[in-house]
Motif scaffolding. Sequence first.
Motif: not given
Length: 287
Positions: A69-79, A95-100
Amino acid sequence: MAAFDRLNDGSNDAPRLRVQQTFWGMIKLPMNAETEWTLDEKFARCKDAGLEGVECWLSDDNEKEVTEALKRYGLRLALGHRPFKLEDTQKLIERAVRVGADYVMAQPADAYTSVDVVAKLVTEGRKVANDAGLCYFVETHRNNFTETIPQTLALIERVPEIRITADLSHFVVVGEFYGWEAERAHERMLPILERVSHIHGRISNGEQVQVDCGDGSTPWARFFVKLWALAMQNWKVGAGPGDILPFSSELGPPRYAITTPGGQEISDRWEQGLLMTRLAKEAWESA
């Protein structure tokens, strides 16, 4: 280690502020509605509001759904995570490496763990993250080792290179600060504010950890703008091309949010979250 003191996008752009949202802070939105926004509705609203990312605590159960869903909206991710042992961080980094993810933050252990143990935990955790190409920030938070200013200062004395996720609302409610000059809050927090690389946007009035700030003109809102500006001013010292300071609006659902006895929230967290980003931009300009 210095290369991981700040989030960097690899560009030649001037150092900048990045406003974003916490996933947890969107639970039970919209306010007092029978039906909660869907994941797509939440992220679409973030995108429409000009927010650039969402900070999450992911599990195996929701990782795929949330990241897609984050990718669909062009949103970055932090964990984020709460480590008690190095293996907790190792799992998060996998997990962080796997999901970018762009960076990770840690709420280390608890107030009953010794400073020696926590210093070793965050030092080794930072190395694991940095070896994977990720920044590692230690969050100031209640029910963690970093729940008070004195304990956080003791950790800094052991690990002076530490970088901080500043959720200053916890210090303010634990210390019962009101923003008065005689409290010396800015002075007492300065060694912490000098190490901030990420800020959580929540405001305390010294009695409750999360309060409505109206239009941002309340005394407690102005107190926090000054604290954030001081942290930002220190962050800008030494910041270089491509460096980013993330600011995450983090207004939690009940029981963080104040409610009536019937469980109805008395403050619109979404609108107040947008106010947090406006105040962050004001602090940035004044830093």
